[in-house]
Design a protein around this motif. Structure first.
Motif, PDB file in Angstrom:
ATOM      1  N   GLY A  12       0.980  -1.250   0.056  1.00 28.41           N
ATOM      2  CA  GLY A  12       0.227  -0.024   0.062  1.00 28.41           C
ATOM      3  C   GLY A  12       0.917   1.231  -0.056  1.00 28.41           C
ATOM      4  N   ALA A  15       2.871   3.189  -5.660  1.00 28.64           N
ATOM      5  CA  ALA A  15       2.243   2.669  -6.796  1.00 28.64           C
ATOM      6  C   ALA A  15       1.166   1.614  -6.549  1.00 28.64           C
ATOM      7  CB  ALA A  15       3.477   1.628  -7.365  1.00 28.64           C
ATOM      8  N   GLY A  16       0.982   1.148  -5.484  1.00 32.46           N
ATOM      9  CA  GLY A  16      -0.234  -0.085  -5.050  1.00 32.46           C
ATOM     10  C   GLY A  16      -1.261   0.763  -5.079  1.00 32.46           C
ATOM     11  N   VAL A  33      -3.251  -5.284   0.106  1.00 36.58           N
ATOM     12  CA  VAL A  33      -2.617  -5.739   1.403  1.00 36.58           C
ATOM     13  C   VAL A  33      -1.438  -5.123   1.863  1.00 36.58           C
ATOM     14  CG1 VAL A  33      -1.696  -7.782   2.226  1.00 36.58           C
ATOM     15  CG2 VAL A  33      -3.848  -8.044   0.653  1.00 36.58           C
ATOM     16  N   SER A  46       8.657  11.581   2.589  1.00 37.72           N
ATOM     17  CA  SER A  46       9.246  11.793   1.267  1.00 37.72           C
ATOM     18  C   SER A  46       9.481  13.382   1.075  1.00 37.72           C
ATOM     19  CB  SER A  46       8.506  11.341  -0.036  1.00 37.72           C
ATOM     20  OG  SER A  46       7.452  12.116  -0.064  1.00 37.72           O
ATOM     21  N   GLY A  47      10.450  13.851   0.317  1.00 36.49           N
ATOM     22  CA  GLY A  47      10.641  15.315  -0.070  1.00 36.49           C
ATOM     23  C   GLY A  47      10.392  16.243   1.307  1.00 36.49           C
ATOM     24  N   CYS A 130      -1.353  -6.522   7.706  1.00 39.97           N
ATOM     25  CA  CYS A 130      -1.580  -7.944   7.100  1.00 39.97           C
ATOM     26  C   CYS A 130      -0.322  -8.573   6.228  1.00 39.97           C
ATOM     27  CB  CYS A 130      -3.008  -7.641   6.094  1.00 39.97           C
ATOM     28  SG  CYS A 130      -3.426  -9.236   5.407  1.00 39.97           S
ATOM     29  N   GLY A 161       7.479  -2.371  -3.336  1.00 44.55           N
ATOM     30  CA  GLY A 161       8.614  -1.337  -3.473  1.00 44.55           C
ATOM     31  C   GLY A 161       9.992  -2.079  -3.368  1.00 44.55           C
ATOM     32  N   ILE A 165      15.254   1.860   3.297  1.00 50.56           N
ATOM     33  CA  ILE A 165      14.608   2.172   4.710  1.00 50.56           C
ATOM     34  C   ILE A 165      13.862   1.145   5.434  1.00 50.56           C
ATOM     35  CG2 ILE A 165      13.384   3.973   5.948  1.00 50.56           C
ATOM     36  CD1 ILE A 165      15.476   5.588   4.248  1.00 50.56           C
ATOM     37  N   SER A 171      10.821  -4.468   2.424  1.00 49.06           N
ATOM     38  CA  SER A 171      11.173  -5.697   2.517  1.00 49.06           C
ATOM     39  C   SER A 171      11.274  -6.263   0.931  1.00 49.06           C
ATOM     40  CB  SER A 171       9.843  -6.839   2.852  1.00 49.06           C
ATOM     41  OG  SER A 171       8.873  -6.825   1.767  1.00 49.06           O
ATOM     42  N   VAL A 336      16.177   5.174  -2.993  1.00 50.62           N
ATOM     43  CA  VAL A 336      15.795   4.030  -3.707  1.00 50.62           C
ATOM     44  C   VAL A 336      16.476   2.943  -3.777  1.00 50.62           C
ATOM     45  CG1 VAL A 336      14.104   5.408  -5.051  1.00 50.62           C
ATOM     46  CG2 VAL A 336      16.578   5.287  -5.515  1.00 50.62           C
ATOM     47  N   GLU A 364       8.737   0.459  -7.410  1.00 52.92           N
ATOM     48  CA  GLU A 364      10.130   0.628  -7.234  1.00 52.92           C
ATOM     49  C   GLU A 364      10.693  -0.869  -7.424  1.00 52.92           C
ATOM     50  OE1 GLU A 364      11.506   2.998  -3.881  1.00 52.92           O
ATOM     51  OE2 GLU A 364      13.281   1.653  -3.834  1.00 52.92           O
TER      52      GLU A 364
HETATM   53  P1  FDA Z   1       6.582   2.064  -1.542  1.00 52.54           P
HETATM   54  O1  FDA Z   1       7.982   1.821  -0.928  1.00 52.54           O
HETATM   55  O2  FDA Z   1       6.025   3.466  -1.635  1.00 52.54           O
HETATM   56  O3  FDA Z   1       5.426   1.020  -0.961  1.00 52.54           O
HETATM   57  C1  FDA Z   1       5.534  -0.304  -0.919  1.00 52.54           C
HETATM   58  C2  FDA Z   1       4.618  -0.617   0.231  1.00 52.54           C
HETATM   59  O4  FDA Z   1       4.453  -2.184   0.421  1.00 52.54           O
HETATM   60  C3  FDA Z   1       5.047  -0.268   1.444  1.00 52.54           C
HETATM   61  O5  FDA Z   1       3.815   0.365   2.043  1.00 52.54           O
HETATM   62  C4  FDA Z   1       5.559  -1.319   2.409  1.00 52.54           C
HETATM   63  O6  FDA Z   1       5.226  -1.333   3.731  1.00 52.54           O
HETATM   64  C5  FDA Z   1       4.639  -2.346   1.617  1.00 52.54           C
HETATM   65  N1  FDA Z   1       5.101  -3.874   1.810  1.00 52.54           N
HETATM   66  C6  FDA Z   1       6.491  -4.150   1.700  1.00 52.54           C
HETATM   67  N2  FDA Z   1       6.693  -5.489   1.643  1.00 52.54           N
HETATM   68  C7  FDA Z   1       5.355  -6.130   1.655  1.00 52.54           C
HETATM   69  C8  FDA Z   1       4.668  -7.264   2.152  1.00 52.54           C
HETATM   70  N3  FDA Z   1       5.795  -8.431   2.474  1.00 52.54           N
HETATM   71  N4  FDA Z   1       3.521  -7.385   2.666  1.00 52.54           N
HETATM   72  C9  FDA Z   1       2.702  -6.259   2.615  1.00 52.54           C
HETATM   73  N5  FDA Z   1       3.042  -5.076   2.159  1.00 52.54           N
HETATM   74  C10 FDA Z   1       4.543  -4.975   2.120  1.00 52.54           C
HETATM   75  N6  FDA Z   1      10.433  10.057  -4.513  1.00 52.54           N
HETATM   76  C11 FDA Z   1      10.031  11.033  -5.203  1.00 52.54           C
HETATM   77  O7  FDA Z   1       9.704  10.882  -6.579  1.00 52.54           O
HETATM   78  N7  FDA Z   1       9.886  12.425  -4.368  1.00 52.54           N
HETATM   79  C12 FDA Z   1      10.363  12.523  -3.262  1.00 52.54           C
HETATM   80  O8  FDA Z   1      10.239  13.470  -2.611  1.00 52.54           O
HETATM   81  C13 FDA Z   1      11.036  11.334  -2.797  1.00 52.54           C
HETATM   82  N8  FDA Z   1      11.589  11.537  -1.538  1.00 52.54           N
HETATM   83  C14 FDA Z   1      11.928  10.343  -0.786  1.00 52.54           C
HETATM   84  C15 FDA Z   1      12.496  10.492   0.522  1.00 52.54           C
HETATM   85  C16 FDA Z   1      13.010   9.242   1.080  1.00 52.54           C
HETATM   86  C17 FDA Z   1      13.582   9.306   2.464  1.00 52.54           C
HETATM   87  C18 FDA Z   1      12.690   7.979   0.605  1.00 52.54           C
HETATM   88  C19 FDA Z   1      13.337   6.584   1.236  1.00 52.54           C
HETATM   89  C20 FDA Z   1      12.225   7.803  -0.672  1.00 52.54           C
HETATM   90  C21 FDA Z   1      11.713   8.870  -1.375  1.00 52.54           C
HETATM   91  N9  FDA Z   1      11.353   8.785  -2.700  1.00 52.54           N
HETATM   92  C22 FDA Z   1      10.975  10.095  -3.313  1.00 52.54           C
HETATM   93  C23 FDA Z   1      11.402   7.579  -3.571  1.00 52.54           C
HETATM   94  C24 FDA Z   1       9.972   7.027  -3.456  1.00 52.54           C
HETATM   95  O9  FDA Z   1       9.465   7.121  -2.045  1.00 52.54           O
HETATM   96  C25 FDA Z   1       9.515   5.862  -3.886  1.00 52.54           C
HETATM   97  O10 FDA Z   1      10.377   5.643  -5.177  1.00 52.54           O
HETATM   98  C26 FDA Z   1       8.212   5.369  -3.890  1.00 52.54           C
HETATM   99  O11 FDA Z   1       7.511   5.249  -2.766  1.00 52.54           O
HETATM  100  C27 FDA Z   1       8.131   3.951  -4.443  1.00 52.54           C
HETATM  101  O12 FDA Z   1       6.708   3.508  -4.388  1.00 52.54           O
HETATM  102  P2  FDA Z   1       6.200   2.135  -4.421  1.00 52.54           P
HETATM  103  O13 FDA Z   1       4.853   2.104  -4.184  1.00 52.54           O
HETATM  104  O14 FDA Z   1       6.974   1.210  -5.646  1.00 52.54           O
HETATM  105  O15 FDA Z   1       6.906   1.591  -2.955  1.00 52.54           O
END
Ligand code: FDA
Length: 391
Positions: A12, A15-16, A33, A46-47, A130, A161, A165, A171, A336, A364
């Motif tokens: 969640g 992207a999700g 989930v 972020s940001g 979950c 993702g 972090i 994960s 990232v 990601e």
């Molecule tokens: P994202 O990481 O957002 O979401 C994945 C989700 O899946 C999480 O909620 C996680 O808990 C969940 N998950 C993982 N494993 C799981 C499992 N086994 N079961 C259930 N859930 C699970 N980018 C940008 O464009 N502008 C910005 O300002 C920033 N700033 C920034 C700051 C910081 C400190 C970081 C670490 C990153 C950024 N980024 C960014 C990058 C950006 O946050 C990142 O690329 C996107 O959140 C990726 O989106 P996703 O949905 O792919 O992954």
């Protein structure tokens, strides 16, 4: 008893949630989930808490991937203007900080609220806290065992993702699942990450932790002009975060500390003067930085005491300062994860695995990594949108 949905999305995050909204708008029954107790934790941090949610100048060249063409289709079909229209529909005030980077005026929580409102309108169900314990595929559906029971769906979207972090829930789930279904992975590595140096390499400069300079950083044919920040373990700041994505262990990076000037002309023009080198450099660099830089690389004397060859050599060090980092701060500080699910395994139009009908990877976890500046969220929205039209 198992629950049946049309679409299950694991993760969640940006992207999700976006994919869920698009699929929900098509009247698909969608369950997201999320293993954290809340969605969107990364959006929230972020940001600097204001979420740089897109970049006006998003183009395929802003992304790293083993296949640089892969991102083109999704980026063309969901553009920054599309996301801006959504932000404006929700009356979220925003501003351009620099270089096309759009941030909320208020807080990143506004973006999360917007996504949650859109999820509600689209009838998306979200299960937080979950855990997924197993995924199997039958003839026509995926069966997902979770800590809250069994769920079943025809389409399964992996939006979990990257590895950055871990303390907020990152994960390796997506990569493990890809392998389980026979999909190749491009080696992962921390990106948009501070670079570290053995203490003896930058001895004097590391005492200047917190000082920043405008510089050009270069590595492997990439170059970025932004601020460079000294830290107690090495170098950070936007110029370094950007170049870190192009750096591989053993590579040398090159820094131009005087991006506005021709360093050699600057020094040669002053060669008859009584001015000391450190004072000349302090006109263009923070004084403490100039002092430490001279102590480490070019002991300061009156400019007239240097030979032309010496000045040319010093100019070379200022404009082409070569540094070989010893490592990075790793996933605990990386914004990232570069690498990920090999794009050759996926359709660029739908994000569906070519060999596993109904299985999608977005965001990601895919081997598409944006530069700093809102490009990663734009990829999350665009890849989520692409899959959302098809699941
Ligand atoms: P994202 O990481 O957002 O979401 C994945 C989700 O899946 C999480 O909620 C996680 O808990 C969940 N998950 C993982 N494993 C799981 C499992 N086994 N079961 C259930 N859930 C699970 N980018 C940008 O464009 N502008 C910005 O300002 C920033 N700033 C920034 C700051 C910081 C400190 C970081 C670490 C990153 C950024 N980024 C960014 C990058 C950006 O946050 C990142 O690329 C996107 O959140 C990726 O989106 P996703 O949905 O792919 O992954």
């Amino acid at each position: 008893m198992s629950i049946t949905k049309d679409v299950i999305i694991i993760g969640g995050g940006a992207a999700g949630l976006f994919c869920a909204i698009e699929a929900g708008k098509r009247r698909r029954r969608v369950l997201v989930v999320e293993h954290n107790p809340v969605v969107g934790k990364k959006i929230l941090i972020s940001g600097g808490g204001r979420c740089n949610f897109t970049n006006l100048y998003t183009a395929p060249k802003n992304y790293l991937s083993a296949n640089p063409h892969f991102c083109k289709s999704a980026l063309a079909r969901y553009t920054p203007q599309d996301f801006i229209a959504l932000v404006e529909k929700h009356r979220i005030a925003y501003h351009e900080k620099k270089l096309g980077q759009l941030f909320c005026d208020g807080s990143a929580q506004q973006i999360i609220n917007m996504l949650l409102d859109e999820c509600r309108f689209a009838g998306v169900e979200i299960g937080v806290g979950c855990r997924v314990t197993g995924v199997e595929k039958s003839a026509h559906s995926f069966i997902i065992e979770t800590s809250q029971g069994r769920v079943e769906s025809a389409s399964l979207v992996i939006a979990s993702g990257g590895l950055s972090i871990p303390k907020i829930g990152a994960s390796d789930f997506g990569y493990r699942l890809a392998r389980q279904f026979g999909l190749a992975i491009q080696a992962t590595r921390p990106a948009l990450v501070p670079l570290t140096f053995a203490p003896q390499k930058l001895e004097a400069l590391m005492n200047l932790s917190g000082v920043s300079v405008d510089a050009i950083a270069r590595c492997n044919a990439a170059e970025f002009r932004e601020n460079l920040l000294l830290t107690h373990r090495g170098l950070s700041g936007p110029a370094i975060l950007q170049i870190s994505s192009y750096w591989q262990p053993g590579d040398t990076i090159e820094i131009n500390l005087l991006p506005e000037l021709d360093a050699e002309s600057l020094l040669l023009d002053a060669r008859t003067s009584d001015l000391h080198l450190v004072n000349l450099l302090s006109e263009h660099l923070p004084r403490r930085f100039a002092q430490m830089w001279c102590e480490q690389f070019a002991p300061s004397r009156a400019m007239r005491t240097y030979s032309n060859d010496e000045l040319t050599a010093i100019a070379g060090k200022l404009a082409h300062w070569q540094l070989t980092p010893d490592g990075t701060e790793g996933y605990k500080k990386a914004e990232v994860t570069a690498g990920g699910v090999d794009t050759r395994m996926l359709s660029s139009k739908t994000m569906e695995a070519r060999e596993v009908a109904g299985l999608y990877f977005i965001g990601e976890v895919v081997d598409v990594t944006g530069q700093l500046g809102g490009y990663n969220f734009q990829w999350a929205w665009a890849s989520g949108f692409a899959a959302g039209q098809h699941v």
